[in-house]
Design an enzyme around this catalytic site. Sequence first.
Site, PDB file in Angstrom:
ATOM      1  N   ASP A   9       0.870  -1.148   0.110  1.00  0.00           N
ATOM      2  CA  ASP A   9      -0.108  -0.051   0.008  1.00  0.00           C
ATOM      3  C   ASP A   9       1.027   1.469  -0.056  1.00  0.00           C
ATOM      4  O   ASP A   9       0.851   2.045   1.031  1.00  0.00           O
ATOM      5  CB  ASP A   9      -0.992  -0.118   1.300  1.00  0.00           C
ATOM      6  CG  ASP A   9      -2.002  -1.235   1.182  1.00  0.00           C
ATOM      7  OD1 ASP A   9      -2.326  -1.314   0.015  1.00  0.00           O
ATOM      8  OD2 ASP A   9      -2.178  -1.736   2.008  1.00  0.00           O
ATOM      9  N   LYS A  31       0.799  -8.112  -2.338  1.00  0.00           N
ATOM     10  CA  LYS A  31      -0.618  -7.864  -2.876  1.00  0.00           C
ATOM     11  C   LYS A  31      -0.552  -6.305  -3.297  1.00  0.00           C
ATOM     12  O   LYS A  31       0.101  -5.456  -2.663  1.00  0.00           O
ATOM     13  CB  LYS A  31      -1.470  -7.738  -1.611  1.00  0.00           C
ATOM     14  CG  LYS A  31      -3.178  -7.608  -2.073  1.00  0.00           C
ATOM     15  CD  LYS A  31      -4.007  -7.779  -0.742  1.00  0.00           C
ATOM     16  CE  LYS A  31      -3.887  -6.539   0.246  1.00  0.00           C
ATOM     17  NZ  LYS A  31      -4.513  -5.304  -0.573  1.00  0.00           N
ATOM     18  N   ASP A  58      -5.589  -6.985  -5.864  1.00  0.00           N
ATOM     19  CA  ASP A  58      -6.692  -6.821  -4.922  1.00  0.00           C
ATOM     20  C   ASP A  58      -7.435  -5.458  -5.515  1.00  0.00           C
ATOM     21  O   ASP A  58      -7.402  -4.550  -4.795  1.00  0.00           O
ATOM     22  CB  ASP A  58      -6.123  -6.490  -3.514  1.00  0.00           C
ATOM     23  CG  ASP A  58      -7.407  -6.339  -2.718  1.00  0.00           C
ATOM     24  OD1 ASP A  58      -8.537  -6.547  -2.701  1.00  0.00           O
ATOM     25  OD2 ASP A  58      -6.898  -5.790  -1.576  1.00  0.00           O
ATOM     26  N   LEU A  59      -8.326  -5.748  -6.352  1.00  0.00           N
ATOM     27  CA  LEU A  59      -9.104  -4.725  -7.000  1.00  0.00           C
ATOM     28  C   LEU A  59     -10.712  -4.679  -6.562  1.00  0.00           C
ATOM     29  O   LEU A  59     -11.411  -3.694  -6.966  1.00  0.00           O
ATOM     30  CB  LEU A  59      -8.934  -4.591  -8.666  1.00  0.00           C
ATOM     31  CG  LEU A  59      -7.356  -4.097  -8.966  1.00  0.00           C
ATOM     32  CD1 LEU A  59      -7.632  -4.179 -10.385  1.00  0.00           C
ATOM     33  CD2 LEU A  59      -6.876  -3.042  -8.395  1.00  0.00           C
ATOM     34  N   LYS A  60     -10.971  -5.668  -5.901  1.00  0.00           N
ATOM     35  CA  LYS A  60     -12.456  -5.708  -5.340  1.00  0.00           C
ATOM     36  C   LYS A  60     -13.386  -5.449  -6.479  1.00  0.00           C
ATOM     37  O   LYS A  60     -14.147  -4.450  -6.132  1.00  0.00           O
ATOM     38  CB  LYS A  60     -12.389  -5.066  -4.254  1.00  0.00           C
ATOM     39  CG  LYS A  60     -11.659  -5.495  -2.970  1.00  0.00           C
ATOM     40  CD  LYS A  60     -11.981  -4.842  -1.662  1.00  0.00           C
ATOM     41  CE  LYS A  60     -10.976  -5.431  -0.423  1.00  0.00           C
ATOM     42  NZ  LYS A  60      -9.769  -4.542  -0.691  1.00  0.00           N
ATOM     43  N   ASP A  63     -19.507  -4.866 -10.169  1.00  0.00           N
ATOM     44  CA  ASP A  63     -20.211  -4.049 -11.238  1.00  0.00           C
ATOM     45  C   ASP A  63     -21.421  -5.070 -11.793  1.00  0.00           C
ATOM     46  O   ASP A  63     -21.633  -6.331 -11.370  1.00  0.00           O
ATOM     47  CB  ASP A  63     -19.339  -3.616 -12.242  1.00  0.00           C
ATOM     48  CG  ASP A  63     -19.977  -2.431 -12.770  1.00  0.00           C
ATOM     49  OD1 ASP A  63     -21.291  -2.218 -13.204  1.00  0.00           O
ATOM     50  OD2 ASP A  63     -19.057  -1.426 -13.187  1.00  0.00           O
ATOM     51  N   THR A 120     -13.081  -7.100   6.607  1.00  0.00           N
ATOM     52  CA  THR A 120     -12.450  -7.206   7.875  1.00  0.00           C
ATOM     53  C   THR A 120     -12.636  -5.772   8.698  1.00  0.00           C
ATOM     54  O   THR A 120     -12.404  -5.786   9.954  1.00  0.00           O
ATOM     55  CB  THR A 120     -11.154  -7.805   7.956  1.00  0.00           C
ATOM     56  OG1 THR A 120     -10.312  -7.039   6.973  1.00  0.00           O
ATOM     57  CG2 THR A 120     -11.295  -9.265   7.582  1.00  0.00           C
ATOM     58  N   GLN A 191      -8.568  -2.003  11.286  1.00  0.00           N
ATOM     59  CA  GLN A 191      -8.967  -3.218  11.022  1.00  0.00           C
ATOM     60  C   GLN A 191      -9.717  -3.750  12.593  1.00  0.00           C
ATOM     61  O   GLN A 191      -9.499  -3.469  13.640  1.00  0.00           O
ATOM     62  CB  GLN A 191      -7.955  -4.097  10.824  1.00  0.00           C
ATOM     63  CG  GLN A 191      -7.116  -3.822   9.767  1.00  0.00           C
ATOM     64  CD  GLN A 191      -7.880  -4.664   8.440  1.00  0.00           C
ATOM     65  OE1 GLN A 191      -9.061  -4.969   8.523  1.00  0.00           O
ATOM     66  NE2 GLN A 191      -7.130  -4.856   7.599  1.00  0.00           N
ATOM     67  N   ARG A 212       0.542  -3.018   7.192  1.00  0.00           N
ATOM     68  CA  ARG A 212       1.178  -1.837   8.139  1.00  0.00           C
ATOM     69  C   ARG A 212       1.935  -2.567   9.132  1.00  0.00           C
ATOM     70  O   ARG A 212       2.840  -1.850   9.623  1.00  0.00           O
ATOM     71  CB  ARG A 212       0.125  -0.904   8.498  1.00  0.00           C
ATOM     72  CG  ARG A 212      -0.605   0.163   7.506  1.00  0.00           C
ATOM     73  CD  ARG A 212      -1.852   0.628   8.082  1.00  0.00           C
ATOM     74  NE  ARG A 212      -3.090  -0.256   7.809  1.00  0.00           N
ATOM     75  CZ  ARG A 212      -4.159  -0.085   8.112  1.00  0.00           C
ATOM     76  NH1 ARG A 212      -4.490   0.970   8.482  1.00  0.00           N
ATOM     77  NH2 ARG A 212      -5.197  -0.940   8.066  1.00  0.00           N
TER      78      ARG A 212
END
Length: 237
Positions: A9, A31, A58-60, A63, A120, A191, A212
Amino acid sequence: MNNIFLALDFPNWEQTRQFLDENNLHGIPVKVGMELFYKEGVSVIENLKDRDHAIFLDLKLHDIPTTVMRAMKNLAALEVDYVNLHALGGGQMIQKAKEGLQSKSASSHHTKLLAVTILTSTDEQRMNKDLRLKGTVEENVVHFAKLANDNGADGVVCSVHEVKKIKQSCNESFLTMTPGIRLRESTSDDQKRIATPAFAKAQGTDAIVIGRSITKSQNPKNAYAQAVEEWENGTSK
Ligand code: C5P
């Protein structure tokens, strides 16, 4: 491959590369989420593949089924190891996503499809109130895991605390990838449902995602080694 996916991230490739190089984290599973992908696009995937990283993209997606199917066709060409979508998009969307990943024009490489059940970061109160989903988080997670399983997903992204129930309700080979992992001394950030790598392993999860706890650590290289140690041996030194 050790099945510990480091959440990259970071705002751009330069900072990502610097972090990986400085901490000697070559070839580890990673990721890539929205932040980095939307900044750098496909080149970030190519760069990571050139450096031998296994990749969870991880684009979730969420649509209409046809759009997701076409998007998955394009993602299949990237030949990453995992992609995902929100199970809240429904069974037909999941089926079409799988179809897109497996379509003839996509490559022969098999990218696995994971479904996000309930994020989560969401607790029961928020789920009941904001999403208007009745029942407990666990009931909804199991429902969405079964929906994903019935419609061709290879597994789910879920909390460590839900792994056993999901394996029982779907089947043992249905994959579970669990974020919300913290090394013992770190804070929980945003989280809600967190656990250590050792606890995750004991619950039978197939892979974990850590961000993190490692990237914000004083010594990321040691923090990553601690995660590996806990994951492989069930304890940390
Ligand atoms: O920093 P932290 O370890 O909390 O990072 C977790 C990563 O996993 C983030 O990139 C977040 O977007 C992702 N994730 C999550 N919960 C999900 C799916 C993905 O936290 N259900």
